[in-house]
Design a protein around this motif. Structure first.
Motif, mmCIF file in Angstrom:
data_model
loop_
_atom_site.group_PDB
_atom_site.id
_atom_site.type_symbol
_atom_site.label_atom_id
_atom_site.label_comp_id
_atom_site.label_asym_id
_atom_site.label_seq_id
_atom_site.Cartn_x
_atom_site.Cartn_y
_atom_site.Cartn_z
ATOM 1 N N THR A 93 0.730 -1.125 -0.024
ATOM 2 C CA THR A 93 0.042 -0.061 -0.087
ATOM 3 C C THR A 93 0.784 1.225 0.103
ATOM 4 O O THR A 93 0.393 2.252 -0.111
ATOM 5 N N ALA A 94 2.040 1.134 -0.050
ATOM 6 C CA ALA A 94 3.085 2.207 0.190
ATOM 7 C C ALA A 94 2.611 3.323 -0.997
ATOM 8 O O ALA A 94 2.900 4.651 -0.858
ATOM 9 N N GLY A 95 2.372 2.802 -2.142
ATOM 10 C CA GLY A 95 1.993 3.894 -3.388
ATOM 11 C C GLY A 95 0.941 4.672 -3.344
ATOM 12 O O GLY A 95 0.922 5.794 -3.625
ATOM 13 N N TYR A 96 -0.119 3.916 -2.341
ATOM 14 C CA TYR A 96 -1.327 4.876 -2.117
ATOM 15 C C TYR A 96 -0.893 6.083 -1.129
ATOM 16 O O TYR A 96 -1.287 7.066 -1.238
ATOM 17 N N LEU A 97 -0.099 5.569 -0.001
ATOM 18 C CA LEU A 97 0.208 6.684 1.035
ATOM 19 C C LEU A 97 1.092 7.712 0.472
ATOM 20 O O LEU A 97 1.069 9.029 0.501
ATOM 21 N N MET A 102 0.514 14.803 -2.954
ATOM 22 C CA MET A 102 0.329 14.934 -4.250
ATOM 23 C C MET A 102 -1.116 15.152 -4.402
ATOM 24 O O MET A 102 -1.566 16.184 -5.428
ATOM 25 N N ALA A 103 -1.967 14.077 -4.066
ATOM 26 C CA ALA A 103 -3.352 14.348 -4.248
ATOM 27 C C ALA A 103 -3.917 15.556 -3.344
ATOM 28 O O ALA A 103 -4.897 16.305 -3.880
ATOM 29 N N ALA A 104 -3.451 15.761 -2.289
ATOM 30 C CA ALA A 104 -4.030 16.890 -1.496
ATOM 31 C C ALA A 104 -3.468 18.279 -2.210
ATOM 32 O O ALA A 104 -4.324 19.117 -2.223
ATOM 33 N N VAL A 135 -5.781 6.343 -6.269
ATOM 34 C CA VAL A 135 -6.072 4.949 -6.640
ATOM 35 C C VAL A 135 -5.304 4.451 -7.831
ATOM 36 O O VAL A 135 -4.502 3.521 -7.812
ATOM 37 N N PHE A 136 -5.002 5.201 -8.775
ATOM 38 C CA PHE A 136 -4.147 5.160 -9.794
ATOM 39 C C PHE A 136 -2.687 5.005 -9.448
ATOM 40 O O PHE A 136 -1.947 4.022 -9.988
ATOM 41 N N PHE A 137 -1.988 6.015 -8.798
ATOM 42 C CA PHE A 137 -0.882 5.723 -8.187
ATOM 43 C C PHE A 137 -0.534 4.543 -7.568
ATOM 44 O O PHE A 137 0.665 3.904 -7.415
ATOM 45 N N GLY A 138 -1.494 4.536 -6.656
ATOM 46 C CA GLY A 138 -1.410 3.331 -5.722
ATOM 47 C C GLY A 138 -1.166 1.825 -6.728
ATOM 48 O O GLY A 138 -0.317 1.001 -6.243
ATOM 49 N N THR A 139 -2.000 1.816 -7.661
ATOM 50 C CA THR A 139 -2.104 0.554 -8.340
ATOM 51 C C THR A 139 -0.871 0.479 -9.229
ATOM 52 O O THR A 139 -0.443 -0.666 -9.326
ATOM 53 N N ILE A 140 0.042 1.467 -9.738
ATOM 54 C CA ILE A 140 1.107 1.479 -10.369
ATOM 55 C C ILE A 140 2.103 1.006 -9.300
ATOM 56 O O ILE A 140 3.017 -0.016 -9.772
ATOM 57 N N TRP A 141 2.376 1.227 -8.123
ATOM 58 C CA TRP A 141 3.092 0.607 -7.213
ATOM 59 C C TRP A 141 3.052 -0.810 -6.937
ATOM 60 O O TRP A 141 3.682 -1.709 -6.799
ATOM 61 N N VAL A 148 0.652 -6.129 -13.563
ATOM 62 C CA VAL A 148 -0.223 -5.039 -14.082
ATOM 63 C C VAL A 148 -1.588 -5.576 -13.950
ATOM 64 O O VAL A 148 -2.467 -4.876 -13.287
ATOM 65 N N GLU A 149 -1.718 -6.791 -14.420
ATOM 66 C CA GLU A 149 -3.222 -7.080 -14.537
ATOM 67 C C GLU A 149 -3.836 -7.332 -13.129
ATOM 68 O O GLU A 149 -4.881 -6.970 -12.829
ATOM 69 N N LYS A 150 -3.176 -8.163 -12.398
ATOM 70 C CA LYS A 150 -3.640 -8.386 -10.950
ATOM 71 C C LYS A 150 -3.768 -7.107 -10.061
ATOM 72 O O LYS A 150 -4.718 -7.079 -9.429
ATOM 73 N N ALA A 151 -2.765 -6.213 -10.454
ATOM 74 C CA ALA A 151 -2.812 -5.037 -9.446
ATOM 75 C C ALA A 151 -3.840 -4.200 -9.933
ATOM 76 O O ALA A 151 -4.557 -3.504 -8.909
ATOM 77 N N VAL A 152 -4.424 -3.965 -11.423
ATOM 78 C CA VAL A 152 -5.494 -3.427 -11.741
ATOM 79 C C VAL A 152 -6.918 -4.072 -11.008
ATOM 80 O O VAL A 152 -7.756 -3.486 -10.764
ATOM 81 N N MET A 153 -6.944 -5.256 -11.112
ATOM 82 C CA MET A 153 -7.994 -6.013 -10.594
ATOM 83 C C MET A 153 -8.216 -5.798 -9.071
ATOM 84 O O MET A 153 -9.510 -5.899 -8.587
ATOM 85 N N VAL A 154 -6.960 -5.955 -8.246
ATOM 86 C CA VAL A 154 -7.194 -5.674 -6.788
ATOM 87 C C VAL A 154 -6.910 -4.559 -6.284
ATOM 88 O O VAL A 154 -7.485 -4.308 -4.985
ATOM 89 N N GLY A 155 -6.329 -3.533 -6.992
ATOM 90 C CA GLY A 155 -5.591 -2.119 -6.590
ATOM 91 C C GLY A 155 -6.555 -1.085 -7.247
ATOM 92 O O GLY A 155 -6.473 -0.037 -6.570
ATOM 93 N N PHE A 156 -7.188 -1.206 -8.451
ATOM 94 C CA PHE A 156 -8.031 -0.175 -8.961
ATOM 95 C C PHE A 156 -9.433 -0.439 -9.177
ATOM 96 O O PHE A 156 -10.265 0.385 -8.582
ATOM 97 N N VAL A 157 -9.744 -1.488 -9.848
ATOM 98 C CA VAL A 157 -11.129 -1.883 -10.053
ATOM 99 C C VAL A 157 -12.109 -1.722 -8.820
ATOM 100 O O VAL A 157 -13.086 -0.943 -8.811
ATOM 101 N N PRO A 158 -11.673 -2.450 -7.821
ATOM 102 C CA PRO A 158 -12.792 -2.417 -6.551
ATOM 103 C C PRO A 158 -12.945 -0.815 -5.862
ATOM 104 O O PRO A 158 -13.611 -0.821 -4.999
ATOM 105 N N PHE A 159 -11.999 0.147 -6.301
ATOM 106 C CA PHE A 159 -11.945 1.357 -5.568
ATOM 107 C C PHE A 159 -12.402 2.461 -6.682
ATOM 108 O O PHE A 159 -12.931 3.548 -6.146
ATOM 109 N N VAL A 160 -12.790 2.020 -8.004
ATOM 110 C CA VAL A 160 -13.521 3.237 -8.728
ATOM 111 C C VAL A 160 -14.740 3.581 -8.143
ATOM 112 O O VAL A 160 -15.087 4.907 -7.999
#
Length: 183
Positions: A93-97, A102-104, A135-141, A148-160
């Motif tokens: 979860t470091a990428g999200y943190l 930057m998001a602020a 969500v996007f930046f965290g998914t990249i991390w 990439v495919e699994k990260a998008v499925m567990v780190g991006f899609v559920p959070f949109v």
């Protein structure tokens, strides 16, 4: 006359410190509203980051978020996951943190340009952009460890959808703040 100017400066500084402390408290509380749905928990942190940026503006919003992150990196249990200290920078979860300041800044910058308060659609775009950025930046991390495919499925899609709902809530909070400050 000089004393009055110094007192105004001190009063502003005190007010800024109080706002920053309140923002850090909001961020800590938001991290404790957490649901485990995989390697990345669903929390209210992105909501808090976006609202803090819009409420405090770019500079103070980033300072508040960095203060919150510093508490976690110093070892205090302020994050949603049990990781704290330097380990939080190495976990999934470091990428999200890392994206929080930057998001602020994005939210604060847009708010300073009028994308908040009574301008409901602009405020919504501000809040959604900030949430999706995290969500996007965290998914990249996350993709560095999961692919990439699994990260998008567990780190991006559920959070949109969550980002959409948090943006609606953030817009409502900022609209209420704008109404109360005009009375």
């Amino acid at each position: 006359m000089k004393v009055l100017a110094q007192n105004r400066t001190r009063a502003f500084d005190k007010k800024a410190v109080v706002k920053c402390a309140a923002a850090v408290a909001l961020l800590i509380a938001a991290s404790k509203v957490s649901f485990a749905i995989g390697p990345v928990p669903l929390t209210m942190q992105t909501f808090a980051v976006a609202v803090v940026g819009a409420w405090l503006g770019t500079r103070q919003g980033v300072v508040a978020v960095v203060a919150y992150l510093a508490l976690g990196f110093a070892g205090l249990p302020v994050f949603a996951t049990p990781l704290c200290g330097p380990a939080a920078l190495m976990g999934p979860t470091a990428g999200y943190l890392v994206s929080f300041p930057m998001a602020a800044a994005i939210s604060g910058l847009l708010a300073e340009r009028g994308w908040t308060g009574k301008r409901i659609f602009a405020s919504f775009i501000n809040q959604y952009a900030s949430n999706i950025f995290i969500v996007f930046f965290g998914t990249i991390w996350l993709s560095a460890t999961l692919g990439v495919e699994k990260a998008v499925m567990v780190g991006f899609v559920p959070f949109v959808i969550g980002a959409l709902l948090k943006a609606i809530l953030g817009t409502a909070v900022l609209y209420a703040k704008a109404l109360s400050s005009r009375k």
